[in-house]
Design a protein around this motif. Sequence first.
Motif, PDB file in Angstrom:
ATOM      1  N   TYR A 191       4.872 -21.244   8.033  1.00 52.55           N
ATOM      2  CA  TYR A 191       4.654 -22.144   7.820  1.00 52.55           C
ATOM      3  C   TYR A 191       5.387 -23.199   9.279  1.00 52.55           C
ATOM      4  O   TYR A 191       4.249 -23.653   9.429  1.00 52.55           O
ATOM      5  CB  TYR A 191       4.878 -22.579   6.150  1.00 52.55           C
ATOM      6  CG  TYR A 191       5.384 -24.493   6.753  1.00 52.55           C
ATOM      7  CD1 TYR A 191       4.554 -24.972   6.020  1.00 52.55           C
ATOM      8  CD2 TYR A 191       6.777 -24.723   6.560  1.00 52.55           C
ATOM      9  CE1 TYR A 191       4.255 -26.424   5.819  1.00 52.55           C
ATOM     10  CE2 TYR A 191       7.152 -26.453   6.179  1.00 52.55           C
ATOM     11  CZ  TYR A 191       5.476 -27.154   5.896  1.00 52.55           C
ATOM     12  OH  TYR A 191       5.870 -28.465   5.889  1.00 52.55           O
ATOM     13  N   LEU A 192       6.251 -23.025   9.458  1.00 56.48           N
ATOM     14  CA  LEU A 192       7.037 -23.705  10.300  1.00 56.48           C
ATOM     15  C   LEU A 192       6.705 -23.070  11.934  1.00 56.48           C
ATOM     16  O   LEU A 192       6.711 -23.509  12.438  1.00 56.48           O
ATOM     17  CB  LEU A 192       8.610 -23.620  10.603  1.00 56.48           C
ATOM     18  CG  LEU A 192       9.283 -23.582   9.130  1.00 56.48           C
ATOM     19  CD1 LEU A 192      10.586 -23.349   8.786  1.00 56.48           C
ATOM     20  CD2 LEU A 192       9.026 -25.201   9.543  1.00 56.48           C
ATOM     21  N   THR A 193       5.977 -21.729  12.122  1.00 54.61           N
ATOM     22  CA  THR A 193       5.563 -21.207  13.109  1.00 54.61           C
ATOM     23  C   THR A 193       4.493 -21.463  12.421  1.00 54.61           C
ATOM     24  O   THR A 193       3.812 -21.993  14.668  1.00 54.61           O
ATOM     25  CB  THR A 193       5.750 -20.227  13.294  1.00 54.61           C
ATOM     26  OG1 THR A 193       6.629 -19.476  12.452  1.00 54.61           O
ATOM     27  CG2 THR A 193       5.016 -19.375  14.665  1.00 54.61           C
ATOM     28  N   GLY A 194       3.529 -21.899  12.229  1.00 53.00           N
ATOM     29  CA  GLY A 194       2.008 -22.820  12.229  1.00 53.00           C
ATOM     30  C   GLY A 194       2.609 -24.069  12.761  1.00 53.00           C
ATOM     31  O   GLY A 194       1.234 -24.443  13.035  1.00 53.00           O
ATOM     32  N   LEU A 195       3.779 -24.575  12.562  1.00 53.60           N
ATOM     33  CA  LEU A 195       4.132 -26.518  13.195  1.00 53.60           C
ATOM     34  C   LEU A 195       4.336 -26.688  14.424  1.00 53.60           C
ATOM     35  O   LEU A 195       3.936 -28.114  15.364  1.00 53.60           O
ATOM     36  CB  LEU A 195       4.878 -26.789  11.939  1.00 53.60           C
ATOM     37  CG  LEU A 195       4.923 -27.417  10.430  1.00 53.60           C
ATOM     38  CD1 LEU A 195       5.497 -28.119   9.677  1.00 53.60           C
ATOM     39  CD2 LEU A 195       3.055 -28.001  10.603  1.00 53.60           C
ATOM     40  N   GLY A 196       4.418 -25.300  14.649  1.00 54.79           N
ATOM     41  CA  GLY A 196       4.186 -25.138  16.020  1.00 54.79           C
ATOM     42  C   GLY A 196       6.175 -24.272  17.148  1.00 54.79           C
ATOM     43  O   GLY A 196       6.830 -24.466  17.523  1.00 54.79           O
ATOM     44  N   MET A 295      -2.727 -34.545  13.756  1.00 56.79           N
ATOM     45  CA  MET A 295      -3.337 -33.984  12.205  1.00 56.79           C
ATOM     46  C   MET A 295      -3.544 -33.129  11.477  1.00 56.79           C
ATOM     47  O   MET A 295      -3.386 -32.568  10.510  1.00 56.79           O
ATOM     48  CB  MET A 295      -4.757 -35.698  11.831  1.00 56.79           C
ATOM     49  CG  MET A 295      -4.155 -37.066  12.265  1.00 56.79           C
ATOM     50  SD  MET A 295      -2.480 -37.465  11.471  1.00 56.79           S
ATOM     51  CE  MET A 295      -1.996 -38.533  12.995  1.00 56.79           C
ATOM     52  N   ASP A 296      -4.421 -32.263  12.083  1.00 57.04           N
ATOM     53  CA  ASP A 296      -4.812 -31.003  11.745  1.00 57.04           C
ATOM     54  C   ASP A 296      -3.279 -30.423  11.592  1.00 57.04           C
ATOM     55  O   ASP A 296      -3.223 -29.665   9.871  1.00 57.04           O
ATOM     56  CB  ASP A 296      -4.885 -30.229  12.334  1.00 57.04           C
ATOM     57  CG  ASP A 296      -4.372 -29.489  13.747  1.00 57.04           C
ATOM     58  OD1 ASP A 296      -3.890 -30.270  14.184  1.00 57.04           O
ATOM     59  OD2 ASP A 296      -4.533 -28.486  14.204  1.00 57.04           O
ATOM     60  N   LYS A 297      -1.972 -30.480  11.703  1.00 58.24           N
ATOM     61  CA  LYS A 297      -0.621 -29.726  11.487  1.00 58.24           C
ATOM     62  C   LYS A 297      -0.253 -30.674  10.579  1.00 58.24           C
ATOM     63  O   LYS A 297       0.373 -30.112   9.797  1.00 58.24           O
ATOM     64  CB  LYS A 297      -0.096 -29.974  12.859  1.00 58.24           C
ATOM     65  CG  LYS A 297      -0.140 -28.653  13.828  1.00 58.24           C
ATOM     66  CD  LYS A 297       1.088 -28.718  14.426  1.00 58.24           C
ATOM     67  CE  LYS A 297       0.763 -27.073  15.281  1.00 58.24           C
ATOM     68  NZ  LYS A 297       0.894 -27.631  16.926  1.00 58.24           N
ATOM     69  N   LEU A 298      -0.314 -31.730   9.843  1.00 59.44           N
ATOM     70  CA  LEU A 298      -0.682 -32.680   9.298  1.00 59.44           C
ATOM     71  C   LEU A 298      -0.649 -32.685   7.755  1.00 59.44           C
ATOM     72  O   LEU A 298      -0.117 -32.568   7.063  1.00 59.44           O
ATOM     73  CB  LEU A 298      -0.192 -34.462   8.918  1.00 59.44           C
ATOM     74  CG  LEU A 298       0.002 -36.033   8.795  1.00 59.44           C
ATOM     75  CD1 LEU A 298       1.899 -35.566   8.867  1.00 59.44           C
ATOM     76  CD2 LEU A 298      -0.727 -36.875   9.041  1.00 59.44           C
ATOM     77  N   GLU A 299      -2.058 -31.884   8.021  1.00 57.23           N
ATOM     78  CA  GLU A 299      -2.573 -31.400   6.828  1.00 57.23           C
ATOM     79  C   GLU A 299      -2.456 -29.664   5.936  1.00 57.23           C
ATOM     80  O   GLU A 299      -1.811 -30.395   4.693  1.00 57.23           O
ATOM     81  CB  GLU A 299      -4.030 -31.311   6.961  1.00 57.23           C
ATOM     82  CG  GLU A 299      -5.012 -31.303   6.056  1.00 57.23           C
ATOM     83  CD  GLU A 299      -4.567 -31.609   4.875  1.00 57.23           C
ATOM     84  OE1 GLU A 299      -4.461 -31.931   4.172  1.00 57.23           O
ATOM     85  OE2 GLU A 299      -4.753 -33.844   5.466  1.00 57.23           O
ATOM     86  N   ALA A 300      -1.320 -29.486   6.913  1.00 56.50           N
ATOM     87  CA  ALA A 300      -0.416 -28.283   6.433  1.00 56.50           C
ATOM     88  C   ALA A 300       0.475 -27.878   5.646  1.00 56.50           C
ATOM     89  O   ALA A 300       1.202 -27.521   4.720  1.00 56.50           O
ATOM     90  CB  ALA A 300      -0.611 -27.614   7.762  1.00 56.50           C
TER      91      ALA A 300
END
Length: 332
Positions: A191-196, A295-300
């Motif tokens: 999850y955190l890697t997905g956020l960057g 905003m796509d990261k926000l959705e996650a």
Amino acid sequence: MKGKEMFNALVVTKDEEGKTAAAVQEIDTDQLPEGDVTVAVDYSTVNYKDGLCIGPGGGLVRNYPHVPGIDFAGTVEASDDARYKPGDKVVLTGWRVGEAHWGGYAQKARVKADWLVPLPDGITTRQAMAVGTAGFTAMLAVMALEDHGIKDGPVLVTGAAGGVGSVATAIIANLGHEVAAVTGRPETADYLTGLGATRIVPREELNETTKRPLEAETWGGCVDAVGGEMLARLLGQMKYGASVSAVGLAGGAGLPATVIPFLLRGVNLLGIDSVMQPYDNRLRAWDRIAKDLPMDKLEAMVQPATLADLPGLGRDILKGQVKGRVVVDVNA
Ligand code: NDP
């Protein structure tokens, strides 16, 4: 002016023995507190303070019965203030709403016009609450780091899988910095890697106390949601002249630190308060959120909820068990 209207709210009550209870009730618009603007609430969220207010003892609640919810986004229904007209989309964070004044855990809210901010273009009321107080605070924390200069090297984010930490991770990564995300929940690594985040730091690495006031210069900046021993430890790992935005105390209010990092490394400890931010700063932060938070990261990050879910979620957030941001659809 419309007549009295019924609507649903999560109401916290206190009995004669001082015991508090939170339950969804139908109440009416005549019960709303005084204010210039009545808002049809779309969404609210669950923040750490909300957990305290819903939970046993009432936490930060100043008056009973009380409607908690320290933030909300919705549509203006009626306004005595020239700055707002019916149909305007607005967002509210801070000003002790949800503590001293009824908040966002209701289908309607009445507040002072000064506490509101018009929603920036391109953000829906749902996205605004996916950001919420936690994300707004994360933005303020990043802006404070920028004001003092982010140094080379990864930026550390503590309490990374929580609300402030998740949004801070996404914003800082999107600005092009490396992010080292500190978490006590290894299962949130993807999850955190997905956020960057480019690096996951296990919480234990920073929770271990050390007698050394200074360690290797490692971090170019830090957004700290945890405080306590973790903050004390990471101060000694900051690069020369780097800054730490201190946002929260999920890990404790004490600060068992020495002055050495300040004296010998010129470290800046920046306190971040989202509650009393003046209007212009709030507007600036929301504009930056619209620009710098993908905003796509926000959705996650979003976990959807209803008013009825709130008592359980309040308990979860106090135990540090909520991942990302809970978005409460008050009309569901
Ligand atoms: P969350 O509960 O969503 O996140 C806090 C995170 O901190 C947890 O998810 C967990 O992250 C970590 N954590 C929890 N307990 C501990 C512990 N004992 N030791 C180390 N890490 C721990 O809360 P928020 O993100 O909404 O808020 C974080 C803090 O910021 C709170 O103290 C809150 O009151 C404060 N805050 C302050 C504001 C201000 O204006 N200054 C505004 C908003 C919030 P992980 O699982 O990844 O380790």
